[in-house]
Scaffold this motif. Structure first.
Motif, PDB file in Angstrom:
ATOM      1  N   ALA A  52      26.896  36.187  35.662  1.00 51.01           N
ATOM      2  CA  ALA A  52      27.693  36.854  34.683  1.00 51.01           C
ATOM      3  C   ALA A  52      28.081  38.344  35.069  1.00 51.01           C
ATOM      4  N   ALA A  56      31.730  39.640  35.928  1.00 48.47           N
ATOM      5  CA  ALA A  56      32.214  40.712  35.270  1.00 48.47           C
ATOM      6  C   ALA A  56      32.562  41.782  36.187  1.00 48.47           C
ATOM      7  N   LEU A 159      30.808  30.324  32.081  1.00 47.21           N
ATOM      8  CA  LEU A 159      31.159  31.484  32.079  1.00 47.21           C
ATOM      9  C   LEU A 159      32.500  31.444  32.615  1.00 47.21           C
ATOM     10  N   ASP A 160      33.318  32.404  32.050  1.00 45.69           N
ATOM     11  CA  ASP A 160      34.800  32.514  32.339  1.00 45.69           C
ATOM     12  C   ASP A 160      34.766  33.657  33.635  1.00 45.69           C
ATOM     13  N   ARG A 162      35.656  36.560  33.603  1.00 41.34           N
ATOM     14  CA  ARG A 162      35.071  37.837  33.435  1.00 41.34           C
ATOM     15  C   ARG A 162      33.820  37.751  32.987  1.00 41.34           C
ATOM     16  N   ARG A 164      32.100  36.083  30.808  1.00 41.33           N
ATOM     17  CA  ARG A 164      31.843  35.786  29.336  1.00 41.33           C
ATOM     18  C   ARG A 164      31.538  34.473  29.048  1.00 41.33           C
TER      19      ARG A 164
END
Length: 308
Positions: A52, A56, A159-160, A162, A164
């Motif tokens: 993550a 991000a 998780l995308d 970004r 998230r």
């Protein structure tokens, strides 16, 4: 060839990374085909939080690809630009509580099947027949020997782009034959499955039957990527991809050291030294011959990424 080294830029943007990051890493050792060009940046995250953090911080213009065990991935000879995320030990946890099986996306399908069987959880034995890891099984609704992921999945976490986190229920996964409708930029990290009560000995015996069938009907001991094309008739339907390939006279067809398996003609194999271009071109020739003989357009199951 090699790519510009972007690992310094990545570390500057994400200074708290704990996983390993390597520039211009070879991709061949990461895939079952053992072919392909370099990866611009190979990242093996320590865990979900580490992944993550990378996502991000990573600039939008840097593409991200994910690999687990590499069973159905072909990296083209020109290599893969951007970051290849490899889900390894930090995503391989498996736990069973009651009839529920929790598995990281990097856990091998066969190990999940065995953990469930030993705990007396029936319904997941089909995973024994699927090469690869849970993340890939989620992304393509993998199935074999009468079972599919959609039959046993409760929810998946991912998780995308970004970084998230989101959880997707079975319904929200939008499963269809060898497909799920979750956006392509989501990297699955965890899955919750639920089976039914069973006897460990009986489940393990069923798994052994699957093992025996695979070893006698598929080229499991060679450099291959598993089933190459989806069955046009869907699960259990007709025609099957191998039937169309056989009817088109492609069994044993070769290009360089790449060959359509004599044992199961929906498998492409690398007999040693085949380039990714050889393997992909052979697959396209199979598709062309099937199209000409039957009018059916075969759909690749093998993911082909990178530049030629």
């Amino acid at each position: 060839m090699s790519f510009p080294d972007i690992t310094g830029e990545i570390r500057a943007a994400a200074p708290e990374l704990r996983g390993t990051l390597a520039a211009n890493a070879p991709s061949a050792p990461l895939t079952w085909f053992r072919a392909g060009g370099p990866v611009q940046a190979l990242f093996t995250p320590a865990d979900e939080a580490d992944l993550a953090h990378l996502l991000a911080a990573l600039p939008d213009e840097i593409p991200v690809t994910v690999v687990g065990l590499g069973s159905n991935l072909l990296v083209r000879d020109g290599g893969l630009p951007g970051v290849l995320v490899r889900l390894a030990k930090g995503f391989a946890q498996i736990a069973v509580e009651g009839l529920r099986v929790e598995a990281g996306a990097g856990a091998a399908d066969v190990k999940v099947a065995r953990a469930a069987a030993e705990a007396g959880v029936d319904g997941l034995a089909f995973l024994r027949g699927i090469p690869g890891a849970i993340g890939g099984a989620l992304a393509m609704n993998a199935g074999a020997y009468g079972g599919e992921v959609k039959d046993v999945l409760v929810a998946a976490r991912g998780l995308d782009r970004r970084g998230r986190a989101a959880t997707f229920t079975n319904e929200e996964m939008g499963f269809s034959y060898r497909h799920c409708a979750v956006p392509d930029d989501v990297i699955f990290t965890h899955a919750t499955f639920e089976g039914r009560p069973g006897e460990p000995a009986a489940i393990l015996a069923a798994m052994n039957e699957i093992t025996e069938k695979r070893s006698t009907t598929q080229p499991v001991s060679t450099r291959t990527g598993g089933s190459t094309f989806a069955n046009p008739g869907g699960p259990g339907g007709s025609p099957k991809a191998w039937e169309l390939i056989d009817a088109a006279g492609c069994r044993g067809l070769s290009r360089g050291a790449a060959q359509v398996s004599e044992l199961h003609c929906n498998f492409l194999v690398n007999h040693g030294g085949a380039s990714a271009a050889d393997i992909e071109a052979l697959g396209e020739e199979v598709r062309r011959r099937v199209r000409e003989t039957s009018g059916v357009e075969l759909r690749w199951e093998i993911r082909r990424v990178g530049v030629g």
